[in-house]
Each structure stands twice: as structure tokens, then as C-alpha cells.
Design an enzyme around this catalytic site. Structure first.
Site, PDB file in Angstrom:
ATOM      1  N   LYS A  96      29.927  37.616  22.895  1.00 48.98           N
ATOM      2  CA  LYS A  96      30.093  38.635  22.118  1.00 48.98           C
ATOM      3  C   LYS A  96      28.754  39.657  22.554  1.00 48.98           C
ATOM      4  O   LYS A  96      27.859  39.192  22.103  1.00 48.98           O
ATOM      5  CB  LYS A  96      30.373  38.821  20.560  1.00 48.98           C
ATOM      6  CG  LYS A  96      30.862  39.982  19.904  1.00 48.98           C
ATOM      7  CD  LYS A  96      30.341  40.424  18.746  1.00 48.98           C
ATOM      8  CE  LYS A  96      28.959  40.843  18.455  1.00 48.98           C
ATOM      9  NZ  LYS A  96      28.322  42.095  19.001  1.00 48.98           N
ATOM     10  N   CYS A 127      11.078  39.583  21.631  1.00 48.74           N
ATOM     11  CA  CYS A 127      10.534  38.628  20.519  1.00 48.74           C
ATOM     12  C   CYS A 127       9.210  38.227  20.682  1.00 48.74           C
ATOM     13  O   CYS A 127       8.506  37.736  19.778  1.00 48.74           O
ATOM     14  CB  CYS A 127      11.641  37.573  20.286  1.00 48.74           C
ATOM     15  SG  CYS A 127      11.967  36.414  21.632  1.00 48.74           S
TER      16      CYS A 127
END
Length: 402
Positions: free
Chosen positions: A183, A293
Site C-alpha cells: 500500500k 527521517c
């Protein structure tokens, strides 16, 4: 579509019109161009029922299909063909990530897309090297370990590196002989759909790699809680990571891999080359417009070079080019969507209210799209929100140490 940049014009006709028209029936959602705020295309909005269908296909492909029963070498050959097809289409894929995520087209073409092709080749080479061990037993018994594919994997990927993360999750799973549901983030679904098409053309069997486009609270949650998914991988926020882990625990206790957030420090000492340090500090926070990140969002500079460093950093930040990701002069494109754009600007206002000094930047650029100036705060205290929270944008907190 008239607002698309020249490098994307061919894709407008050849890709978006034909490839995504398949989604004109059923429930859909808009995917937005962060350069303009305009609609690129409408994409199928998958939900729990769609996830059930995809998991059923993946389960059948795992339990009865050829993929986990092939030799590792045979899987590797298909993966290498998949990688070759990606290389053939690197311009289209880089353009999709540029128009959907605001990523620099030049970097996508030179780094991201060749990188995922090479990642596939790496795991293709590992597919026939999955070894167990024979154990020496103290009695007349035979003991050995056998590594087997875990089954059906669910991969929920983030929007900041849509291509890289697609394959960081799916490539090792393919090599191992797993089947999977991927997804993509609702903000960046386009390249994932292209990768699904290329997988089919490479010879990946039906049901092995299934792409579901949709929203996290519906499609993503259905994957995390599905009783027939054996493992779920998620990269994103700590808040959602907790929900993924909870859903996995309360369903079938599936295995979980999480990669969540970051607030990385960069330490610069008195003996550093100040000019080079300023370049690296700026690159560390502005690479991929701070949507990464490992962004060095907290920069600690030793007091002996602090003033010189601040001066250099301010000069370099003002020369940093923010613009259309298709423009080769641009070093920073737009933030991924309006929600992220507004969140970053809100943190900048928090920094001002809490008493940090705005050295440079801090404002949106232009009246359309989601562009933000490279922003540097000085006089930052470690308990300020801009120093404690992951902003995920082009905002640096600069602090001095002895």
C-alpha cells in the site's frame, strides 16, 4: 494538465491518460501536484473489501502458486528482468515521483530509480543463497535449521521515498519467496502502480505482488489487522506505528517491522573545516526538502567556531535554489502536500513564539504550490518544540556547546 513541465508532457498523453484511466469506475480519490496544488489524476480508493481480495490472491499465490516453489535462481532471474525494465523506464518513474511527491527529477533519474533497480539485483543475487545449518547433536538425532518464506507480507510505504521504500520492503520479500500486498502512501500512489505493471511484464506470477491504493485508516488498517497476513512492515510516524503494532497483536499476532521517525543531531567541533561543515549541515537538513527521517535537524556547533559557522550558513542558505523539481537548477522542490506544508509553517511559528531567533527563511515561496524557504533558527533551547519534535521539513535548529 496544462501546468505540467515540459519533461512531463510525453507522460501526460502516454501514461496518465491510458494507464490511470482504468480507475474511472468505482470509488476514487485525487492525487495532487505539490508544485501547483492541482489534480494530477484520480486513483482507485481501496478499502477493506479490496484488501480482502488482494490478500486472498496473495494467499492463493503463496499456498498453491509457483513463486515460493521456484528455485531461488529462477526467482532471481525474474527479479533481474524486473530491474532491467525499471532501468528502461527510469525517466517516467522519476517524473512520476517528481510530480506526485515534489522530488527532484534529476536526482530521481540519477539516484533513486537506478538505486531501486540495483537493490532488486542485489536481492536477486541473494535469492539462491538462503541457507540453513546442520547442527551437531549430542545424541543420535539429526538437527538442522531451514529458512522458509514467512507467507503473505503487508508493506505500508511512506510518501517521502515512494520508489526506494517500495523496494526496500518488497525486494527481500520477493527474493525469499513471499507474496505481498503493497500500500503506497495516499499522497504518492503513481509510481507504485507503474511498478506493479512492470512486475507483471517481468514475469512475476499473478497474486505475488498486489498494489492497493487508498488511505491509511482504511486500507492500511485493514492490512495491519488482517488475519491472513503473516507479517506487516511500516515506515512512518511513531503514532501510526503504535496502531500498527496494536492491530497486529490483537489480530493474529503477526510479525511486525517498524521504522519510525527521527530527530538526528549533527555535532560540529572547533577543528572542523567551517566551509565544508556549513555545506554538509545544510545538505543534511535540506536534502529531499527535509522530508527524510535521518535529516540532521539539530545542529550543535562548538563555541570556538560558532559565530563563523552561523555567518557561513546564512550565506549558503540564501543561495539555495528552491523551485520546480523539473528545473535542473533547483536543489529543493515543494513539500509533499498542503497538510505537510501547513504543519511545517506551524512549527516555524512555534519556534518564533518560544523565543528562538529566525536566522533565515521561515516563509512560503510564491502563491501556488507548497514551497518553503530553507529555514534556520539560532538561540534554540533543547526543550523547544522545534528541537524535540520531528518537523519533517527544511527547518534547522542551531545550538552552541562548549
Amino acid at each position: 494538465m496544462e501546468n505540467l513541465s515540459i519533461p512531463f508532457q510525453g507522460l501526460k498523453r502516454n501514461l496518465l491518460k491510458s494507464f490511470f484511466d482504468v480507475y474511472k469506475w468505482g470509488k476514487t480519490f485525487e492525487t495532487i501536484d505539490p508544485r501547483t496544488g492541482g489534480v494530477i489524476a484520480r486513483v482507485a480508493e481501496g478499502d477493506k473489501e479490496d484488501v480482502d481480495l488482494a490478500v486472498r490472491a496473495a494467499r492463493q499465490a503463496f499456498d498453491d502458486g509457483p513463486w515460493p516453489r521456484m528455485s531461488g535462481a529462477a526467482r532471481g532471474r525474474i527479479m533481474i528482468k524486473y530491474a532491467d525494465l525499471i532501468d528502461e523506464h527510469k525517466e517516467e518513474l522519476a517524473a512520476l515521483d517528481a510530480i506526485d511527491a515534489g522530488k527532484l527529477f534529476s536526482q530521481g533519474k540519477a539516484l533513486d530509480i537506478p538505486g531501486v533497480a540495483n537493490l532488486l539485483r542485489y536481492y536477486a543475487g541473494a535469492a539462491d543463497k538462503i541457507h540453513g545449518e546442520v547442527l551437531k547433536m549430542s545424541r543420535e538425532l539429526q538437527g538442522y535449521t531451514l529458512r522458509e518464506p514467512i507467507g503473505v507480507a503487508g508493506h505500508i510505504i511512506p510518501w517521502n521515498f515512494p520508489s526506494s521504500m517500495f523496494f526496500m520492503m518488497s525486494a527481500p520479500a520477493l527474493a525469499a519467496g513471499c507474496t505481498m500486498i503493497v500500500k503506497p502512501a495516499e499522497q504518492t500512489p503513481l509510481s507504485a502502480l507503474f511498478y506493479a505493471d512492470l512486475a507483471y511484464k517481468a514475469g512475476v506470477p499473478a497474486g505475488v505482488l498486489n498494489v492497493i491504493t487508498g488511505y491509511g485508516p482504511t486500507a492500511g488498517a485493514a492490512i495491519a489487522s488482517h488475519m491472513d497476513v503473516d507479517k506487516v512492515c511500516f515506515t512512518g510516524s511513531t503514532e501510526v506505528g503504535r496502531k500498527i503494532m496494536q492491530a497486529a497483536a490483537t489480530s493474529n499476532l503477526k510479525q511486525v517491522s517498524l521504522e519510525l521517525g527521527g530527530k538526528s543531531p549533527l555535532l560540529i567541533f572547533d577543528d572542523a573545516d567551517v566551509d565544508k561543515a556549513a555545506d554538509l549541515a545544510l545538505l543534511g537538513i535540506l536534502y529531499n526538502k527535509g522530508e527524510i527521517c535521518v535529516a540532521s535537524s539539530r545542529v550543535f556547533v562548538q563555541e570556538g567556531i560558532y559565530d563563523e559557522f552561523v555567518k557561513k550558513l546564512k550565506e549558503k542558505a540564501k543561495d539555495w535554489v528552491v523551485g520546480d523539481p523539473f528545473d535542473p537548477r533547483s536543489r529543493q522542490g515543494p513539500q509533499v502536500d498542503k497538510q505537510q506544508f501547513d504543519k511545517i509553517l506551524s512549527y516555524i511559528e512555534h519556534g518564533k513564539r518560544e523565543g528562538a531567533t529566525l536566522l533565515t527563511g521561515g516563509k512560503p515561496i510564491g502563491k501556488t504550490g507548497y514551497f518553503i524557504e530553507p529555514t534556520v533558527f539560532t538561540d534554540v533551547k533543547e526543550d523547544m518544540m522545534i528541537a524535540t519534535d520531528e518537523i519533517f521539513g527544511p527547518v534547522m535548529s542551531l545550538m552552541k556547546f562548549k
